[in-house]
Write a protein that holds these residues in place. Structure first.
Motif, PDB file in Angstrom:
ATOM      1  N   ASP A   1       0.823  -1.211   0.000  1.00 30.05           N
ATOM      2  CA  ASP A   1       0.000   0.000   0.000  1.00 30.05           C
ATOM      3  C   ASP A   1       0.857   1.262   0.000  1.00 30.05           C
ATOM      4  O   ASP A   1       0.466   2.300  -0.517  1.00 30.05           O
ATOM      5  CB  ASP A   1      -0.926   0.013   1.223  1.00 30.05           C
ATOM      6  CG  ASP A   1      -1.988  -1.077   1.145  1.00 30.05           C
ATOM      7  OD1 ASP A   1      -2.364  -1.433   0.011  1.00 30.05           O
ATOM      8  OD2 ASP A   1      -2.420  -1.562   2.206  1.00 30.05           O
ATOM      9  N   ASP A   2       2.045   1.183   0.602  1.00 29.75           N
ATOM     10  CA  ASP A   2       2.937   2.346   0.690  1.00 29.75           C
ATOM     11  C   ASP A   2       4.352   1.895   0.318  1.00 29.75           C
ATOM     12  O   ASP A   2       5.220   1.739   1.175  1.00 29.75           O
ATOM     13  CB  ASP A   2       2.909   2.908   2.117  1.00 29.75           C
ATOM     14  CG  ASP A   2       3.547   4.288   2.203  1.00 29.75           C
ATOM     15  OD1 ASP A   2       3.932   4.809   1.143  1.00 29.75           O
ATOM     16  OD2 ASP A   2       3.672   4.823   3.317  1.00 29.75           O
ATOM     17  N   PRO A   3       4.618   1.669  -0.976  1.00 29.83           N
ATOM     18  CA  PRO A   3       5.856   1.005  -1.395  1.00 29.83           C
ATOM     19  C   PRO A   3       7.128   1.813  -1.221  1.00 29.83           C
ATOM     20  O   PRO A   3       8.217   1.254  -1.260  1.00 29.83           O
ATOM     21  CB  PRO A   3       5.612   0.718  -2.883  1.00 29.83           C
ATOM     22  CG  PRO A   3       4.625   1.754  -3.306  1.00 29.83           C
ATOM     23  CD  PRO A   3       3.746   1.983  -2.117  1.00 29.83           C
ATOM     24  N   PHE A   4       7.035   3.143  -1.032  1.00 30.73           N
ATOM     25  CA  PHE A   4       8.248   3.961  -0.980  1.00 30.73           C
ATOM     26  C   PHE A   4       8.562   4.499   0.408  1.00 30.73           C
ATOM     27  O   PHE A   4       9.474   5.299   0.573  1.00 30.73           O
ATOM     28  CB  PHE A   4       8.114   5.148  -1.943  1.00 30.73           C
ATOM     29  CG  PHE A   4       7.859   4.737  -3.361  1.00 30.73           C
ATOM     30  CD1 PHE A   4       8.847   4.143  -4.122  1.00 30.73           C
ATOM     31  CD2 PHE A   4       6.607   4.925  -3.920  1.00 30.73           C
ATOM     32  CE1 PHE A   4       8.600   3.744  -5.432  1.00 30.73           C
ATOM     33  CE2 PHE A   4       6.354   4.538  -5.226  1.00 30.73           C
ATOM     34  CZ  PHE A   4       7.347   3.942  -5.983  1.00 30.73           C
ATOM     35  N   SER A   5       7.829   4.063   1.404  1.00 34.68           N
ATOM     36  CA  SER A   5       7.953   4.680   2.717  1.00 34.68           C
ATOM     37  C   SER A   5       9.131   4.159   3.531  1.00 34.68           C
ATOM     38  O   SER A   5       9.583   4.823   4.453  1.00 34.68           O
ATOM     39  CB  SER A   5       6.663   4.475   3.519  1.00 34.68           C
ATOM     40  OG  SER A   5       6.458   3.091   3.767  1.00 34.68           O
ATOM     41  N   ASP A   6       9.631   2.974   3.208  1.00 33.63           N
ATOM     42  CA  ASP A   6      10.609   2.348   4.084  1.00 33.63           C
ATOM     43  C   ASP A   6      11.788   1.817   3.271  1.00 33.63           C
ATOM     44  O   ASP A   6      11.870   0.627   2.972  1.00 33.63           O
ATOM     45  CB  ASP A   6       9.959   1.217   4.886  1.00 33.63           C
ATOM     46  CG  ASP A   6      10.883   0.663   5.950  1.00 33.63           C
ATOM     47  OD1 ASP A   6      11.839   1.374   6.299  1.00 33.63           O
ATOM     48  OD2 ASP A   6      10.657  -0.468   6.410  1.00 33.63           O
ATOM     49  N   VAL A   7      12.695   2.715   2.907  1.00 35.27           N
ATOM     50  CA  VAL A   7      13.909   2.321   2.197  1.00 35.27           C
ATOM     51  C   VAL A   7      15.081   2.426   3.171  1.00 35.27           C
ATOM     52  O   VAL A   7      15.406   3.513   3.644  1.00 35.27           O
ATOM     53  CB  VAL A   7      14.171   3.224   0.968  1.00 35.27           C
ATOM     54  CG1 VAL A   7      15.444   2.800   0.263  1.00 35.27           C
ATOM     55  CG2 VAL A   7      12.995   3.170   0.020  1.00 35.27           C
TER      56      VAL A   7
END
Length: 227
Positions: A186-192
């Protein structure tokens, strides 16, 4: 290992603030030099008194040192047309801390564009989709048609034809948990996690940056004209 920035011995040419050449004085350069010396001393004291790796006093002194060095660099260039032989790393990248045997990976890509020709963009949208009315089409609606019709790589390849001017871009290849790449996010870029970056490729469009600087200079010049 990810590509990381490192200090260099080649002279760095600073980005001089608009109007700095006309307003800076030798006295300000000397003052900036003294401030830099004080920042170096303060940073060394903080390092010598460090209590742990992420000591906030050291981090604060580091930021102050970077700001003082940048200020001196800019004024030195503005007044004396001279540069310093070093570059300050304001955001050092962490070392890779992931596994050597990779089971899964994620690729994060960012590409920036300027809308250089809205007419070309509208024309491209009309070619890509039926029912596009040039009289009512906005750049927003044209972009929706373009990105609905072409994949990101084709848009990058055909940017000029589509009325877009490519800016900076970056690609990160990140080691991933095999279970984490299954299913939708749902939030693919939030946790890099920067410590899991296997490879990083930054493309800096110097032409776009130069044009931005020129635009800022023109605005400054207009502001300085008598009312």
């Amino acid at each position: 290992m990810p590509e990381t920035s490192s200090s260099v011995t080649q002279p760095s040419i600073p980005t001089v603030p608009a109007g700095a050449t006309a307003t800076a004085t030798p006295a300000e350069v000397r003052q900036a030099a003294e401030a830099l010396k004080s920042a170096i001393d303060a940073h060394l004291r903080a390092v010598e008194a460090r209590v742990d790796e992420l000591d906030p006093a050291v981090l604060e002194a580091f930021d102050a040192l970077a700001a003082a060095a940048e200020e001196y660099d800019e004024l030195l260039y503005a007044v004396h047309d001279e540069v310093t032989p070093f570059e300050v790393m304001t955001e050092p990248e962490p070392d890779y801390a992931g596994p050597d045997e990779i089971e899964a990976l994620s690729v994060f890509i960012r590409r920036d564009y300027l809308v250089a020709d809205s007419d070309a963009l509208t024309a491209a949208a009309r070619t890509a989709a039926e029912g596009v009315d040039p009289e009512t089409t906005t750049t927003r609606s044209a972009l929706l048609e373009i990105f609905d019709s072409y994949d990101a790589d084709e848009i990058a390849y055909r940017a000029e034809e589509l009325g877009l001017q490519p800016g900076d871009s970056t690609m990160w290849v990140v080691a991933a948990d095999p279970e984490g790449v299954v299913g939708w996010h749902d939030d693919p870029f939030s946790d890099v996690d920067a410590e899991l970056v296997l490879y990083r490729d930054d493309v800096i469009d110097e032409e776009v940056d130069e044009e931005d600087d020129e635009d800022e200079d023109e605005l400054e010049a207009e502001d300085m004209l008598p009312g």
